[in-house]
Motif scaffolding. Structure first.
Motif, PDB file in Angstrom:
ATOM      1  N   THR A 133       0.836  -1.193   0.000  1.00 21.57           N
ATOM      2  CA  THR A 133       0.000   0.000   0.000  1.00 21.57           C
ATOM      3  C   THR A 133       0.877   1.251   0.000  1.00 21.57           C
ATOM      4  O   THR A 133       2.045   1.224   0.407  1.00 21.57           O
ATOM      5  CB  THR A 133      -0.908   0.036   1.250  1.00 21.57           C
ATOM      6  OG1 THR A 133      -0.095   0.032   2.426  1.00 21.57           O
ATOM      7  CG2 THR A 133      -1.855  -1.164   1.268  1.00 21.57           C
ATOM      8  N   GLU A 134       0.309   2.331  -0.475  1.00 23.49           N
ATOM      9  CA  GLU A 134       1.052   3.594  -0.559  1.00 23.49           C
ATOM     10  C   GLU A 134       1.584   4.020   0.802  1.00 23.49           C
ATOM     11  O   GLU A 134       2.713   4.509   0.922  1.00 23.49           O
ATOM     12  CB  GLU A 134       0.134   4.682  -1.133  1.00 23.49           C
ATOM     13  CG  GLU A 134       0.798   6.031  -1.278  1.00 23.49           C
ATOM     14  CD  GLU A 134      -0.148   7.072  -1.859  1.00 23.49           C
ATOM     15  OE1 GLU A 134       0.213   8.271  -1.861  1.00 23.49           O
ATOM     16  OE2 GLU A 134      -1.253   6.693  -2.303  1.00 23.49           O
ATOM     17  N   SER A 146       5.592   4.292   1.815  1.00 24.86           N
ATOM     18  CA  SER A 146       6.156   5.601   2.140  1.00 24.86           C
ATOM     19  C   SER A 146       7.216   5.493   3.228  1.00 24.86           C
ATOM     20  O   SER A 146       8.110   6.348   3.321  1.00 24.86           O
ATOM     21  CB  SER A 146       5.037   6.558   2.599  1.00 24.86           C
ATOM     22  OG  SER A 146       4.514   6.155   3.868  1.00 24.86           O
TER      23      SER A 146
END
Length: 234
Positions: A59-60, A64
């Motif tokens: 997932t983003e 990150s």
């Protein structure tokens, strides 16, 4: 209160205790290294279970913090200079926590580098080889008719166990009398190889003497027992 809002991962996995170190992980051999370490040194932390079966590492928000898309990763609200600090890769995290706490890493420069050497040995050799053997012995790789990959990883895993067997001859721990991050980095992988992966007979584990005794000593440590179950699987 510590502000961790600069880290997008906290939007998906909010920190109930932002003043504590945040751990994003799951109990795999790589994941338990850090939870065991945190339990050993007594640093307050908040664990967040990452569902790798649901591809949450891709997932983003997770990427990150860890662009490699693997567990574990951490955010330390009291990082270098007193500022929040994010870190990924389990070996780097072990070294960071050892230096932050002043524990489980020798102060003598030569012994310090020798300890780090064995952590790198796990990261570069033991982890990748044992993981591949697990794939071809327990998981989808079993369906491959050509057994040469399995034999290649079996032979290499046996060789690596032989390296550990030799190193532990006359030593209770990888560095001698002192338990260190070198032991923490390896315990989960050896445990998984003979347990979860079911490769005990495949690698002739019971023909060894030093490695099984070392594994038993390690698993008997209360912090190890706790760390093996942290965070609880989602």
């Amino acid at each position: 209160m510590t502000d961790l809002s600069a880290f997008p991962i906290t939007r998906r996995w909010p920190a109930a205790h932002p003043d504590r170190l945040q751990l994003y992980s799951v109990p795999t051999p790589n994941g338990v290294k850090v939870s065991i370490m945190l339990e050993e040194i007594g640093l307050p932390y908040e664990p967040h279970a990452i569902n790798i079966g649901a591809n949450e590492t891709w997932t983003e928000e997770f990427l990150s913090l860890n662009p490699n898309g693997k567990i574990p990763a951490i955010i330390d609200p009291d990082g270098p200079g007193g500022k929040p600090f994010g870190l990924f890769e389990s070996g780097a995290i072990l070294l960071y926590l050892a230096e932050k706490s002043g524990q489980l890493l020798p102060k003598d420069p030569a012994l310090r580098y020798e300890t780090i050497q064995w952590v790198f040995f796990q990261m570069a050799a033991v982890g990748p080889m044992f993981g591949q053997l697990g794939f071809f012995h327990k998981f989808a790789g079993r369906e491959i008719e050509d057994k040469r990959p399995l034999e290649r990883y079996r032979a290499e895993s046996k060789r690596l166990l032989g390296v550990l067997e030799q190193r532990l001859d006359g030593r209770p721990w990888m560095m001698g009398d002192d338990y260190t991050i070198a032991d923490i980095s390896l315990l989960g992988w050896v445990r998984n190889l003979v347990g979860f992966y079911g490769a005990r007979e495949l690698v002739e584990f019971d023909t060894l003497r030093n490695v099984p005794a070392w594994l038993e000593r390690g698993l008997a440590r209360p912090a190890v027992q706790r760390g093996l179950e942290i965070p609880k699987r989602p």
